[in-house]
Design a protein around this motif. Sequence first.
Motif, short mmCIF file in Angstrom:
data_model
loop_
_atom_site.label_atom_id
_atom_site.label_comp_id
_atom_site.label_asym_id
_atom_site.label_seq_id
_atom_site.Cartn_x
_atom_site.Cartn_y
_atom_site.Cartn_z
N UNK A 1 74.63 125.65 75.08
CA UNK A 1 75.04 126.09 73.75
C UNK A 1 75.11 124.92 72.78
N UNK A 2 75.73 123.84 73.22
CA UNK A 2 75.78 122.64 72.37
C UNK A 2 74.38 122.14 72.06
N UNK A 3 73.50 122.14 73.05
CA UNK A 3 72.14 121.65 72.84
C UNK A 3 71.36 122.53 71.87
N UNK A 4 71.62 123.84 71.89
CA UNK A 4 70.95 124.73 70.94
C UNK A 4 71.32 124.37 69.51
N UNK A 5 72.59 124.09 69.28
CA UNK A 5 73.03 123.73 67.93
C UNK A 5 72.35 122.44 67.48
N UNK A 6 72.31 121.44 68.35
CA UNK A 6 71.65 120.19 68.00
C UNK A 6 70.17 120.42 67.73
N UNK A 7 69.54 121.28 68.51
CA UNK A 7 68.12 121.57 68.31
C UNK A 7 67.90 122.30 66.98
N UNK A 8 68.80 123.21 66.64
CA UNK A 8 68.68 123.93 65.37
C UNK A 8 68.78 122.98 64.18
N UNK A 9 69.64 121.96 64.28
CA UNK A 9 69.77 120.98 63.22
C UNK A 9 68.54 120.09 63.14
N UNK B 1 67.70 134.01 71.46
CA UNK B 1 68.88 133.64 70.67
C UNK B 1 68.73 132.30 69.96
N UNK B 2 67.57 131.67 70.07
CA UNK B 2 67.35 130.40 69.39
C UNK B 2 66.68 130.66 68.04
N UNK B 3 67.49 131.14 67.10
CA UNK B 3 66.99 131.43 65.77
C UNK B 3 68.09 131.18 64.76
N UNK B 4 67.72 131.16 63.50
CA UNK B 4 68.68 131.01 62.41
C UNK B 4 68.22 131.84 61.23
N UNK B 5 69.18 132.22 60.40
CA UNK B 5 68.87 132.87 59.14
C UNK B 5 68.95 131.83 58.02
N UNK B 6 67.88 131.71 57.28
CA UNK B 6 67.84 130.80 56.13
C UNK B 6 68.11 131.60 54.87
#
Length: 264
Positions: A81-89, A13-18
Amino acid sequence: MRVSTRSYGNHPSQFAHLWLPDSPAATPAPVAVLLHGGWWRDRHGLQLMDPLAEDLVSAGWAVWNVEYRRTGTDGGGWPQTRDDVARALRYLDSAAAGLGISGARWGGRAVVIGHSAGGHLAMLTRGTTPLATCVVALAPVTDLERSAREGLGEGAVAPFLGPAPAPELYRASSPIAALPVGIPELLVHGDADQRVPVEHSRDYVAAARACPDTVDYYEIPGADHFAVIDPAHAAWNRVRTWLDTGTRDGVPDPLASRQPRQRP
């Protein structure tokens, strides 16, 4: 438009769509980071924000639509969950050139836009990375202790924070307890919201302006919880105006009479 998937960690779940515009000349920013809602539960995913992503990309934005670990069987909760968002940024910031969004208009800056529980996460990115220079929170969860007390999200706070959270944990995980934040914010909330009562945003804005912090607030008459992520709704048109032109004047603000408005 072009859409690709990028992993910012090893968990599924540690992914993003660009999302990028078709024209390469248009790709260097402005950049929007999108965070979906769903009360942090794994039954909801980043596809909830696809309509907003498409609308922004059609206007020349680059979009980083983030997935993260959620509660249920996904391994999410606090603070993962919070840490995932910070890592994604942080990944977005470090990999910008390779992602095709580097350039003078990028400058390592982005607006973070979140809805509901995603609004909660967006507000918690403030100060964690210089990338987040502006936050737009759509019907956000601002106070986890109050949300738990009112039973919001069918009791969603308990699986997110764990049973019987200590007062310190409620404070650490609640945007309203992190004031002042020192960067511009926009909150948008419908007064017919049955998932997150509009009073939560009203009280947050009043507290932020008392700090004082730079915060703008649009309350949308008759709008429910999901109207604010409908690109065809007046609520999103208000957001686009705020993003595209920085225009704050001339927009009804029901809190204006309680506190002087703060501007950048």
